[in-house]
Design an enzyme around this catalytic site. Structure first.
Site, mmCIF file in Angstrom:
data_model
loop_
_atom_site.group_PDB
_atom_site.id
_atom_site.type_symbol
_atom_site.label_atom_id
_atom_site.label_comp_id
_atom_site.label_asym_id
_atom_site.label_seq_id
_atom_site.Cartn_x
_atom_site.Cartn_y
_atom_site.Cartn_z
ATOM 1 N N SER A 79 16.417 36.282 26.963
ATOM 2 C CA SER A 79 15.983 37.679 26.522
ATOM 3 C C SER A 79 17.446 38.368 26.075
ATOM 4 C CB SER A 79 15.554 37.967 27.708
ATOM 5 O OG SER A 79 14.351 37.867 28.071
HETATM 6 C C1 LIG Z 1 11.708 35.403 27.069
HETATM 7 S S1 LIG Z 1 11.481 33.903 27.875
HETATM 8 C C2 LIG Z 1 12.168 34.126 29.513
HETATM 9 C C3 LIG Z 1 13.665 34.599 29.283
HETATM 10 C C4 LIG Z 1 14.333 34.427 30.693
HETATM 11 N N1 LIG Z 1 13.714 35.171 31.798
HETATM 12 C C5 LIG Z 1 15.971 34.657 30.477
HETATM 13 O O1 LIG Z 1 16.774 34.519 31.505
HETATM 14 O O2 LIG Z 1 16.423 35.019 29.329
HETATM 15 C C6 LIG Z 1 9.612 33.842 28.389
HETATM 16 C C7 LIG Z 1 9.238 32.596 29.023
HETATM 17 O O3 LIG Z 1 8.010 33.010 29.637
HETATM 18 C C8 LIG Z 1 7.180 31.775 29.623
HETATM 19 N N2 LIG Z 1 5.922 31.997 29.952
HETATM 20 C C9 LIG Z 1 4.963 32.199 29.230
HETATM 21 N N3 LIG Z 1 3.686 32.212 29.839
HETATM 22 C C10 LIG Z 1 4.046 31.805 31.016
HETATM 23 C C11 LIG Z 1 3.066 31.772 32.084
HETATM 24 N N4 LIG Z 1 1.863 32.086 32.332
HETATM 25 N N5 LIG Z 1 3.648 31.365 33.282
HETATM 26 C C12 LIG Z 1 4.938 31.121 33.459
HETATM 27 N N6 LIG Z 1 5.875 31.307 32.275
HETATM 28 C C13 LIG Z 1 5.336 31.569 31.033
HETATM 29 C C14 LIG Z 1 7.472 31.058 28.464
HETATM 30 O O4 LIG Z 1 7.455 29.463 28.452
HETATM 31 C C15 LIG Z 1 9.112 31.371 28.249
HETATM 32 O O5 LIG Z 1 10.214 30.543 28.474
#
Ligand SMILES: C[S@@+](CC[C@H](N)C(=O)[O-])C[C@H]1O[C@@H](n2cnc3c(N)ncnc32)[C@H](O)[C@@H]1O
Length: 417
Positions: A79
């Site tokens: 992010s």
């Molecule tokens: C923007 S990224 C996370 C960025 C991260 N927190 C960082 O440290 O930069 C969003 C993540 O949410 C995950 N995601 C989406 N739907 C999800 C769900 N239902 N349960 C768990 N993870 C999920 C995606 O696979 C993706 O890797």
């Protein structure tokens, strides 16, 4: 240049400090203060450890780094630093500090989890969950290499309990949600906090929500954008094309007949202006939610208009923000918030409309804008209640019914108190 700063570690530190300086200044410009411990953590954690294969300079740009795509869609990213800082600040403010807290992060990558690990310290704990095993495998490796192996990494769909029986002081969601499953509330301690990018009326805001019994009540919100939640809680936004490069974003249960809107855009444009002179840094972030609430009550449909650059340049539409502008469709007339009108260093707010009632519709929309300014530019409070809550038990406000929850948005103005 000294030997120290020419090394990769030295260069990394230099870039990191410059980035954090920018974020601190950006916070101040928005009227926000970055908590000192969040700033300290951001000056310490090397972001490049979580962006392998990406040039060092790129790792310290103030934007997201895309790490996974499915077709055209981005499914995972590290992010954007400014957004991470704002959300950690929301969490720290709502909880009165993060030291010693137990935290669940939904959506992994490792960078935010390592910042959280710094913030909670040895007395706290961090669990991070992701639905995608490629993301969790990479997060484990990156966390290990950066020295944060105390973070627990789980591969699961966070729509369901992550570590059954465990409660967290903070759940921080880093994917765009449309709804709040009750298990998120149930996994919080009695007065725990959920920070979540939540979409209402087609607009995503990061809400810090504090638990109070079976409801969650907002403490703060920030503008943001995120990759969408996947899995059982996924909820796609629908886009309808209405002209070359002009789209309508439909959320909740909105319906629209594309041909009718396409036709209406070819009719002459009428405009109305609020007749105000606002200075450049005036914060308008909550105006769009105010318009959503007001227009939902009076128009057939409230929608968000999006447009490509070429459509704006060719003058088909002139929206306030081409990535999402409040719009309404009512009785064959289409209206939307227009681009700002500048006179010298001051600007006015306006509305454009097409269709049989264009002048009246544009006029009504700017009346709502004036009313928001006259009320002192109020911010909304958002409350999340279980889907089973009877109407009579809902607080006053505009209700959005989702799958698991009833969401109530209330603007407290002096006349509503
Ligand atoms: C923007 S990224 C996370 C960025 C991260 N927190 C960082 O440290 O930069 C969003 C993540 O949410 C995950 N995601 C989406 N739907 C999800 C769900 N239902 N349960 C768990 N993870 C999920 C995606 O696979 C993706 O890797």
């Amino acid at each position: 240049m000294s030997v120290g700063t020419s090394s990769r570690a030295g260069r990394s530190e230099e870039l990191r400090n410059a980035l954090v300086d920018t974020i601190v200044a950006d916070h101040a410009a928005k009227g926000l203060a970055m908590p000192a411990d969040v700033e300290r953590a951001m000056r310490k954690v090397p972001r490049e450890a979580f962006t392998p294969g990406v040039p060092l300079e790129r790792a310290y740009e103030n934007t997201a780094v895309i790490t996974n795509r499915r077709g055209e869609e981005t499914t995972s990213s590290v992010s954007a630093p400014y957004l991470i800082a704002e959300m950690l600040g929301q969490a720290a403010d709502a909880l009165g500090g993060l030291e010693g807290r137990d935290v669940l992060e939904i959506g992994s990558g490792g960078y935010n989890a390592s910042l959280l690990s710094e913030l909670v310290g040895p007395a706290g704990s961090v669990t991070t969950v992701d639905i995608d095993s490629a993301v969790t495998d990479r997060a484990v490796a990156c966390l290990e290499s950066a020295g944060y192996s105390d973070v627990t990494v789980v591969c699961a769909d966070a729509e369901h309990p992550v570590e059954p029986g465990r409660r967290y002081d903070l759940i921080i969601v880093t994917a765009g949600a449309w709804d709040i499953p009750s298990v998120w509330r149930e996994q919080l301690t009695g007065d725990g906090v959920l920070v979540v990018p939540l979409r209402t009326f087609g607009m995503t805001r990061s809400w810090a929500l504090r638990r109070s019994g079976d409801r969650l009540v907002s403490r703060s919100h920030r503008q943001c954008g995120f990759v969408s939640m996947q899995g059982d809680g996924g909820h796609r936004m629908r886009y309808v094309d209405v002209a070359a490069g002009v789209h309508l974003r439909l959320d909740e249960n909105q319906q629209i007949i594309p041909d009718v809107v396409a036709d209406v855009l070819t009719q002459p444009r009428r405009e109305a202006w609020a007749g105000v002179s606002l200075p450049p840094r005036t914060v308008l972030a909550d105006l769009d939610l105010w318009l959503a609430v007001r227009l939902t009550r009076e128009a057939e449909e409230f929608l968000m208009l999006t447009a490509q650059e070429a459509a704006v340049e060719s003058g088909i539409v002139a929206p306030s923000w081409r990535f999402g502008t409040p719009a309404a469709f009512d009785g064959g007339t289409f209206s939307y918030r227009s681009a700002l009108r500048w006179t010298g260093r001051l600007f006015d707010l306006g509305a454009y409309a097409h269709g049989p009632e264009a002048a009246a519709s544009a006029g009504r929309m700017v009346e709502h804008m004036r009313a928001w300014l006259d009320a002192g530019s109020p911010s909304p409070v958002l409350q999340v209640l279980p889907a089973r809550t009877p109407d009579g038990d809902l607080p006053d406000g505009t209700v959005l019914d989702k799958r698991h929850s009833r969401i109530v948005l209330t603007f407290h103005t002096s006349s509503s108190r």
